[in-house]
Write a protein that holds these residues in place. Structure first.
Motif, PDB file in Angstrom:
ATOM      1  N   SER A 130     -38.180  15.655 110.636  1.00  0.00           N
ATOM      2  CA  SER A 130     -38.605  14.436 111.325  1.00  0.00           C
ATOM      3  C   SER A 130     -38.527  13.200 110.427  1.00  0.00           C
ATOM      4  CB  SER A 130     -40.023  14.605 111.865  1.00  0.00           C
ATOM      5  OG  SER A 130     -40.926  14.812 110.794  1.00  0.00           O
ATOM      6  N   SER A 131     -38.016  13.351 109.199  1.00  0.00           N
ATOM      7  CA  SER A 131     -37.935  12.207 108.282  1.00  0.00           C
ATOM      8  C   SER A 131     -36.919  11.186 108.787  1.00  0.00           C
ATOM      9  CB  SER A 131     -37.534  12.684 106.884  1.00  0.00           C
ATOM     10  OG  SER A 131     -36.182  13.128 106.891  1.00  0.00           O
ATOM     11  N   GLN A 132     -37.052   9.978 108.293  1.00  0.00           N
ATOM     12  CA  GLN A 132     -36.117   8.917 108.679  1.00  0.00           C
ATOM     13  C   GLN A 132     -34.694   9.293 108.305  1.00  0.00           C
ATOM     14  OE1 GLN A 132     -36.963   5.933 110.460  1.00  0.00           O
ATOM     15  NE2 GLN A 132     -34.764   6.185 110.753  1.00  0.00           N
ATOM     16  N   LYS A 133     -34.497   9.839 107.101  1.00  0.00           N
ATOM     17  CA  LYS A 133     -33.125  10.167 106.704  1.00  0.00           C
ATOM     18  C   LYS A 133     -32.531  11.260 107.588  1.00  0.00           C
ATOM     19  CE  LYS A 133     -34.736  12.496 102.590  1.00  0.00           C
ATOM     20  NZ  LYS A 133     -36.037  11.941 102.826  1.00  0.00           N
ATOM     21  N   ALA A 134     -33.325  12.261 107.985  1.00  0.00           N
ATOM     22  CA  ALA A 134     -32.812  13.305 108.890  1.00  0.00           C
ATOM     23  C   ALA A 134     -32.450  12.706 110.249  1.00  0.00           C
ATOM     24  CB  ALA A 134     -33.831  14.425 109.046  1.00  0.00           C
ATOM     25  N   ARG A 135     -33.291  11.798 110.740  1.00  0.00           N
ATOM     26  CA  ARG A 135     -32.977  11.145 112.019  1.00  0.00           C
ATOM     27  C   ARG A 135     -31.711  10.297 111.898  1.00  0.00           C
ATOM     28  NH1 ARG A 135     -38.574   9.906 111.902  1.00  0.00           N
ATOM     29  NH2 ARG A 135     -38.080   7.695 111.847  1.00  0.00           N
ATOM     30  N   ASN A 136     -31.609   9.563 110.790  1.00  0.00           N
ATOM     31  CA  ASN A 136     -30.409   8.747 110.568  1.00  0.00           C
ATOM     32  C   ASN A 136     -29.159   9.622 110.523  1.00  0.00           C
ATOM     33  OD1 ASN A 136     -32.079   6.509 110.383  1.00  0.00           O
ATOM     34  ND2 ASN A 136     -31.887   6.307 108.161  1.00  0.00           N
ATOM     35  N   LEU A 137     -29.232  10.749 109.811  1.00  0.00           N
ATOM     36  CA  LEU A 137     -28.068  11.629 109.678  1.00  0.00           C
ATOM     37  C   LEU A 137     -27.722  12.329 110.983  1.00  0.00           C
ATOM     38  CD1 LEU A 137     -28.776  13.099 106.141  1.00  0.00           C
ATOM     39  CD2 LEU A 137     -26.934  11.515 106.798  1.00  0.00           C
ATOM     40  N   GLY A 138     -28.707  12.525 111.847  1.00  0.00           N
ATOM     41  CA  GLY A 138     -28.440  13.098 113.152  1.00  0.00           C
ATOM     42  C   GLY A 138     -27.584  12.183 114.022  1.00  0.00           C
ATOM     43  N   ARG A 139     -27.618  10.900 113.713  1.00  0.00           N
ATOM     44  CA  ARG A 139     -26.875   9.903 114.476  1.00  0.00           C
ATOM     45  C   ARG A 139     -25.560   9.519 113.784  1.00  0.00           C
ATOM     46  NH1 ARG A 139     -30.322   6.888 113.798  1.00  0.00           N
ATOM     47  NH2 ARG A 139     -29.463   5.526 112.242  1.00  0.00           N
ATOM     48  N   ASP A 140     -25.575   9.480 112.450  1.00  0.00           N
ATOM     49  CA  ASP A 140     -24.406   9.038 111.670  1.00  0.00           C
ATOM     50  C   ASP A 140     -24.429   9.811 110.353  1.00  0.00           C
ATOM     51  OD1 ASP A 140     -22.505   7.715 110.114  1.00  0.00           O
ATOM     52  OD2 ASP A 140     -23.168   5.708 110.689  1.00  0.00           O
ATOM     53  N   ASP A 141     -23.469  10.675 110.135  1.00  0.00           N
ATOM     54  CA  ASP A 141     -23.502  11.566 108.973  1.00  0.00           C
ATOM     55  C   ASP A 141     -22.980  10.939 107.679  1.00  0.00           C
ATOM     56  OD1 ASP A 141     -20.775  11.514 109.532  1.00  0.00           O
ATOM     57  OD2 ASP A 141     -20.552  13.697 109.567  1.00  0.00           O
ATOM     58  N   ARG A 142     -22.608   9.664 107.709  1.00  0.00           N
ATOM     59  CA  ARG A 142     -22.119   9.013 106.490  1.00  0.00           C
ATOM     60  C   ARG A 142     -23.255   8.752 105.516  1.00  0.00           C
ATOM     61  NH1 ARG A 142     -19.497   3.808 108.597  1.00  0.00           N
ATOM     62  NH2 ARG A 142     -21.366   3.963 109.872  1.00  0.00           N
ATOM     63  N   VAL A 143     -22.977   8.981 104.215  1.00  0.00           N
ATOM     64  CA  VAL A 143     -23.956   8.726 103.170  1.00  0.00           C
ATOM     65  C   VAL A 143     -23.287   8.046 101.987  1.00  0.00           C
ATOM     66  CG1 VAL A 143     -25.497  10.658 103.739  1.00  0.00           C
ATOM     67  CG2 VAL A 143     -23.635  11.015 102.120  1.00  0.00           C
ATOM     68  N   ALA A 144     -24.093   7.354 101.225  1.00  0.00           N
ATOM     69  CA  ALA A 144     -23.717   6.870  99.901  1.00  0.00           C
ATOM     70  C   ALA A 144     -24.773   7.422  98.960  1.00  0.00           C
ATOM     71  CB  ALA A 144     -23.676   5.348  99.853  1.00  0.00           C
ATOM     72  N   ILE A 145     -24.347   7.868  97.803  1.00  0.00           N
ATOM     73  CA  ILE A 145     -25.256   8.526  96.862  1.00  0.00           C
ATOM     74  C   ILE A 145     -25.001   7.992  95.463  1.00  0.00           C
ATOM     75  CG2 ILE A 145     -25.693  10.750  95.711  1.00  0.00           C
ATOM     76  CD1 ILE A 145     -25.281  12.077  98.410  1.00  0.00           C
ATOM     77  N   SER A 146     -26.077   7.896  94.687  1.00  0.00           N
ATOM     78  CA  SER A 146     -25.916   7.602  93.265  1.00  0.00           C
ATOM     79  C   SER A 146     -26.778   8.573  92.458  1.00  0.00           C
ATOM     80  CB  SER A 146     -26.270   6.150  92.937  1.00  0.00           C
ATOM     81  OG  SER A 146     -27.636   5.920  93.138  1.00  0.00           O
ATOM     82  N   VAL A 147     -26.221   8.999  91.332  1.00  0.00           N
ATOM     83  CA  VAL A 147     -26.902   9.870  90.376  1.00  0.00           C
ATOM     84  C   VAL A 147     -26.773   9.185  89.025  1.00  0.00           C
ATOM     85  CG1 VAL A 147     -26.880  12.114  89.211  1.00  0.00           C
ATOM     86  CG2 VAL A 147     -26.276  11.975  91.643  1.00  0.00           C
ATOM     87  N   THR A 148     -27.872   9.014  88.330  1.00  0.00           N
ATOM     88  CA  THR A 148     -27.837   8.443  86.984  1.00  0.00           C
ATOM     89  C   THR A 148     -28.529   9.407  86.039  1.00  0.00           C
ATOM     90  OG1 THR A 148     -27.971   6.217  87.913  1.00  0.00           O
ATOM     91  CG2 THR A 148     -28.427   6.441  85.557  1.00  0.00           C
ATOM     92  N   LEU A 149     -27.867   9.749  84.946  1.00  0.00           N
ATOM     93  CA  LEU A 149     -28.484  10.612  83.944  1.00  0.00           C
ATOM     94  C   LEU A 149     -29.419   9.782  83.078  1.00  0.00           C
ATOM     95  CD1 LEU A 149     -25.410  12.764  82.824  1.00  0.00           C
ATOM     96  CD2 LEU A 149     -27.154  13.287  84.536  1.00  0.00           C
ATOM     97  N   PRO A 150     -30.447  10.413  82.498  1.00  0.00           N
ATOM     98  CA  PRO A 150     -31.330   9.673  81.592  1.00  0.00           C
ATOM     99  C   PRO A 150     -30.525   9.100  80.417  1.00  0.00           C
ATOM    100  CG  PRO A 150     -32.245  11.833  82.109  1.00  0.00           C
ATOM    101  CD  PRO A 150     -30.843  11.808  82.656  1.00  0.00           C
ATOM    102  N   TYR A 151     -30.950   7.923  79.945  1.00  0.00           N
ATOM    103  CA  TYR A 151     -30.263   7.293  78.819  1.00  0.00           C
ATOM    104  C   TYR A 151     -31.266   6.513  77.993  1.00  0.00           C
ATOM    105  CZ  TYR A 151     -30.402   3.248  81.948  1.00  0.00           C
ATOM    106  OH  TYR A 151     -30.826   2.257  82.801  1.00  0.00           O
ATOM    107  N   ARG A 152     -30.920   6.301  76.705  1.00  0.00           N
ATOM    108  CA  ARG A 152     -31.798   5.543  75.803  1.00  0.00           C
ATOM    109  C   ARG A 152     -31.409   4.080  75.728  1.00  0.00           C
ATOM    110  NH1 ARG A 152     -32.068   9.564  70.784  1.00  0.00           N
ATOM    111  NH2 ARG A 152     -29.865   9.518  71.229  1.00  0.00           N
TER     112      ARG A 152
END
Length: 167
Positions: A51-73
């Protein structure tokens, strides 16, 4: 495209723990949230409430953008991924058990938060990347290489160059 980029993408996915997932509201406005993830090759998995917003959004439009950042000093060590693709529900069968095992291997504490993968309290999604940007400041400020993913077969993954850009 050299297999070194495949190795770099897989290394970042394995080392990262959280990603920002962006979906769209019904009116087209962006919606971005942080979620933990597990991966298997270039397949990326995350779970959320059905029932989350993202699940509802994906039920309507399966497109996503994602970012992953590794820890850095410091900024000279920034590494990460930005990608766009499609998120599809993981079927309610043995695939969910396999995904649960991936999460358990990556996050030992998961058992205290999830009692049963197949219950109605968890929706699992698989993200299928289409374009991946590999960010690596060790190669220069803002250095990114963009590639198109032509296959998700981990043995035969084909990356097609989109561009190399320095932001």
């Amino acid at each position: 495209m050299s297999q070194h980029l495949v190795a770099e993408i897989l290394e970042i996915l394995a080392a990262g723990q959280d990603m920002v997932v962006a979906t769209t509201f019904a009116d087209g406005a962006p919606h971005a949230v942080t979620v933990s993830y597990a991966s298997d090759g270039l397949s990326i998995y995350f779970g959320c409430s059905p029932s989350s917003q993202k699940a509802r959004n994906l039920g309507r439009d399966d497109r996503v953008a994602i970012s992953v950042t590794l820890p850095y000093r410091d900024w000279s060590q920034i590494r990460g991924l930005s990608l766009s693709g499609r998120a599809r529900p993981v079927p309610s069968d043995l695939a969910q058990t396999r995904v649960a095992a991936l999460f358990a291997a990556k996050f030992s504490e998961i058992a205290q938060y999830v009692s049963d993968v197949g219950d109605d309290g968890l929706a699992l999604f698989e993200v299928v990347p289409e374009v991946v940007g590999v960010l690596d400041y060790r190669k220069g400020f803002g250095h990114v290489e963009h590639v198109r993913v032509a296959s998700l077969d981990p043995v035969r993954t084909v990356l097609l160059p989109s561009s190399v850009a320095v932001a």
